[in-house]
Design a protein around this motif. Structure first.
Motif, PDB file in Angstrom:
ATOM      1  N   LEU A  37       0.870  -1.172   0.000  1.00 52.05           N
ATOM      2  CA  LEU A  37       0.000   0.000   0.000  1.00 52.05           C
ATOM      3  C   LEU A  37       0.906   1.220   0.000  1.00 52.05           C
ATOM      4  O   LEU A  37       1.733   1.392   0.893  1.00 52.05           O
ATOM      5  CB  LEU A  37      -0.912   0.018   1.219  1.00 52.05           C
ATOM      6  CG  LEU A  37      -1.743   1.290   1.419  1.00 52.05           C
ATOM      7  CD1 LEU A  37      -2.751   1.446   0.291  1.00 52.05           C
ATOM      8  CD2 LEU A  37      -2.440   1.264   2.762  1.00 52.05           C
ATOM      9  N   TYR A  55      -8.396   3.456  -3.464  1.00 51.32           N
ATOM     10  CA  TYR A  55      -7.333   3.484  -2.473  1.00 51.32           C
ATOM     11  C   TYR A  55      -6.343   4.625  -2.666  1.00 51.32           C
ATOM     12  O   TYR A  55      -5.821   5.160  -1.717  1.00 51.32           O
ATOM     13  CB  TYR A  55      -6.561   2.161  -2.477  1.00 51.32           C
ATOM     14  CG  TYR A  55      -7.392   0.983  -2.109  1.00 51.32           C
ATOM     15  CD1 TYR A  55      -8.016   0.922  -0.880  1.00 51.32           C
ATOM     16  CD2 TYR A  55      -7.581  -0.067  -2.994  1.00 51.32           C
ATOM     17  CE1 TYR A  55      -8.801  -0.159  -0.535  1.00 51.32           C
ATOM     18  CE2 TYR A  55      -8.354  -1.155  -2.656  1.00 51.32           C
ATOM     19  CZ  TYR A  55      -8.958  -1.187  -1.422  1.00 51.32           C
ATOM     20  OH  TYR A  55      -9.728  -2.251  -1.090  1.00 51.32           O
ATOM     21  N   ILE A 101      -5.010   5.521   7.312  1.00 46.37           N
ATOM     22  CA  ILE A 101      -4.098   4.386   7.157  1.00 46.37           C
ATOM     23  C   ILE A 101      -4.447   3.268   8.126  1.00 46.37           C
ATOM     24  O   ILE A 101      -4.616   2.115   7.744  1.00 46.37           O
ATOM     25  CB  ILE A 101      -2.639   4.837   7.344  1.00 46.37           C
ATOM     26  CG1 ILE A 101      -2.196   5.713   6.169  1.00 46.37           C
ATOM     27  CG2 ILE A 101      -1.712   3.633   7.472  1.00 46.37           C
ATOM     28  CD1 ILE A 101      -0.875   6.396   6.375  1.00 46.37           C
ATOM     29  N   TYR A 104      -8.996   2.735   8.242  1.00 47.98           N
ATOM     30  CA  TYR A 104      -9.770   2.442   7.049  1.00 47.98           C
ATOM     31  C   TYR A 104      -9.029   1.532   6.064  1.00 47.98           C
ATOM     32  O   TYR A 104      -9.489   0.445   5.748  1.00 47.98           O
ATOM     33  CB  TYR A 104     -10.179   3.746   6.355  1.00 47.98           C
ATOM     34  CG  TYR A 104     -10.987   3.499   5.106  1.00 47.98           C
ATOM     35  CD1 TYR A 104     -12.281   3.014   5.183  1.00 47.98           C
ATOM     36  CD2 TYR A 104     -10.437   3.727   3.853  1.00 47.98           C
ATOM     37  CE1 TYR A 104     -13.019   2.761   4.040  1.00 47.98           C
ATOM     38  CE2 TYR A 104     -11.163   3.477   2.713  1.00 47.98           C
ATOM     39  CZ  TYR A 104     -12.448   3.001   2.804  1.00 47.98           C
ATOM     40  OH  TYR A 104     -13.165   2.753   1.673  1.00 47.98           O
ATOM     41  N   TYR A 105      -7.883   1.987   5.581  1.00 45.08           N
ATOM     42  CA  TYR A 105      -7.220   1.259   4.511  1.00 45.08           C
ATOM     43  C   TYR A 105      -6.736  -0.121   4.936  1.00 45.08           C
ATOM     44  O   TYR A 105      -6.966  -1.102   4.232  1.00 45.08           O
ATOM     45  CB  TYR A 105      -6.055   2.075   3.943  1.00 45.08           C
ATOM     46  CG  TYR A 105      -6.531   3.183   3.055  1.00 45.08           C
ATOM     47  CD1 TYR A 105      -7.003   2.924   1.781  1.00 45.08           C
ATOM     48  CD2 TYR A 105      -6.555   4.492   3.500  1.00 45.08           C
ATOM     49  CE1 TYR A 105      -7.467   3.938   0.968  1.00 45.08           C
ATOM     50  CE2 TYR A 105      -7.018   5.511   2.704  1.00 45.08           C
ATOM     51  CZ  TYR A 105      -7.467   5.230   1.430  1.00 45.08           C
ATOM     52  OH  TYR A 105      -7.928   6.222   0.633  1.00 45.08           O
ATOM     53  N   SER A 106      -6.058  -0.201   6.057  1.00 48.03           N
ATOM     54  CA  SER A 106      -5.521  -1.499   6.480  1.00 48.03           C
ATOM     55  C   SER A 106      -6.625  -2.509   6.717  1.00 48.03           C
ATOM     56  O   SER A 106      -6.567  -3.639   6.231  1.00 48.03           O
ATOM     57  CB  SER A 106      -4.690  -1.331   7.749  1.00 48.03           C
ATOM     58  OG  SER A 106      -3.591  -0.496   7.494  1.00 48.03           O
ATOM     59  N   ASN A 108      -9.788  -2.364   5.641  1.00 48.92           N
ATOM     60  CA  ASN A 108     -10.580  -2.570   4.431  1.00 48.92           C
ATOM     61  C   ASN A 108      -9.860  -3.489   3.449  1.00 48.92           C
ATOM     62  O   ASN A 108     -10.479  -4.373   2.850  1.00 48.92           O
ATOM     63  CB  ASN A 108     -10.898  -1.232   3.775  1.00 48.92           C
ATOM     64  CG  ASN A 108     -11.983  -1.344   2.732  1.00 48.92           C
ATOM     65  OD1 ASN A 108     -12.704  -2.322   2.673  1.00 48.92           O
ATOM     66  ND2 ASN A 108     -12.094  -0.336   1.899  1.00 48.92           N
ATOM     67  N   ILE A 109      -8.567  -3.302   3.279  1.00 52.74           N
ATOM     68  CA  ILE A 109      -7.809  -4.151   2.360  1.00 52.74           C
ATOM     69  C   ILE A 109      -7.723  -5.570   2.915  1.00 52.74           C
ATOM     70  O   ILE A 109      -7.824  -6.540   2.168  1.00 52.74           O
ATOM     71  CB  ILE A 109      -6.413  -3.554   2.097  1.00 52.74           C
ATOM     72  CG1 ILE A 109      -6.553  -2.265   1.293  1.00 52.74           C
ATOM     73  CG2 ILE A 109      -5.529  -4.535   1.351  1.00 52.74           C
ATOM     74  CD1 ILE A 109      -5.283  -1.485   1.137  1.00 52.74           C
TER      75      ILE A 109
END
Length: 155
Positions: A37, A55, A101, A104-106, A108-109
């Motif tokens: 990421l 993303y 970071i 959400y992103y961690s 969600n991925i």
């Protein structure tokens, strides 16, 4: 007045934020493949293909703001109140980037791709470092404001 200590803190914040363009944020283990990421999106290690989609764009825009804001703040040394507000805005934007970071992103991925392993890289901690540098700059800007006010009282 560019040679003040808060200028050093703001310049370091600009440099650290600029390294986000080159540093990966997190690495995900997905079966036999590794995915990174970055602020550009999720990159597949095998064929180096980016899956930017949802993303990449918010991280890229936020990073651009975090790079430009402290650099502009350096040259507003005659407007200390505005400098203080922009530094607090920079701290807030870095907090938003940390939240994106980590929260959400961690997660969600991980849910979307059924990730097995997750490891955070140096890029994850850059917003935290920037927040500390911005708070230190705000502290020294406040000291300058207090010094100017005390000198004005003596006149």
């Amino acid at each position: 007045m560019i040679q003040r200590i808060q200028t050093v803190f703001l310049f370091l914040a600009t440099i650290f934020a600029g390294t986000l363009f080159f540093a990966p944020i997190a690495t995900f283990g997905y079966e036999s493949d590794l995915m990174k990421l970055t602020i550009y999106g999720v990159q597949n290690q095998i064929d180096a293909q980016y899956f930017s989609g949802m993303y990449g764009l918010p991280l890229l825009i936020l990073t651009l703001l975090i790079v430009v804001l402290p650099f502009i703040t350096i040259f507003l040394y005659k407007k200390r109140e505005l400098q203080l507000k922009l530094s607090s805005l920079n701290t807030f934007l870095n907090a938003i980037l940390c939240g994106l970071i980590f929260l959400y992103y961690s997660s969600n991925i991980q849910k979307t791709l059924a990730i097995e392993t997750l490891s955070y890289s140096f890029g994850t901690y850059i917003p935290l470092i920037n927040m500390v540098l911005s708070v230190l700059a705000m502290r020294w800007i406040k000291k300058d404001i207090e010094l100017i006010k005390s000198v004005d009282r003596l006149r």
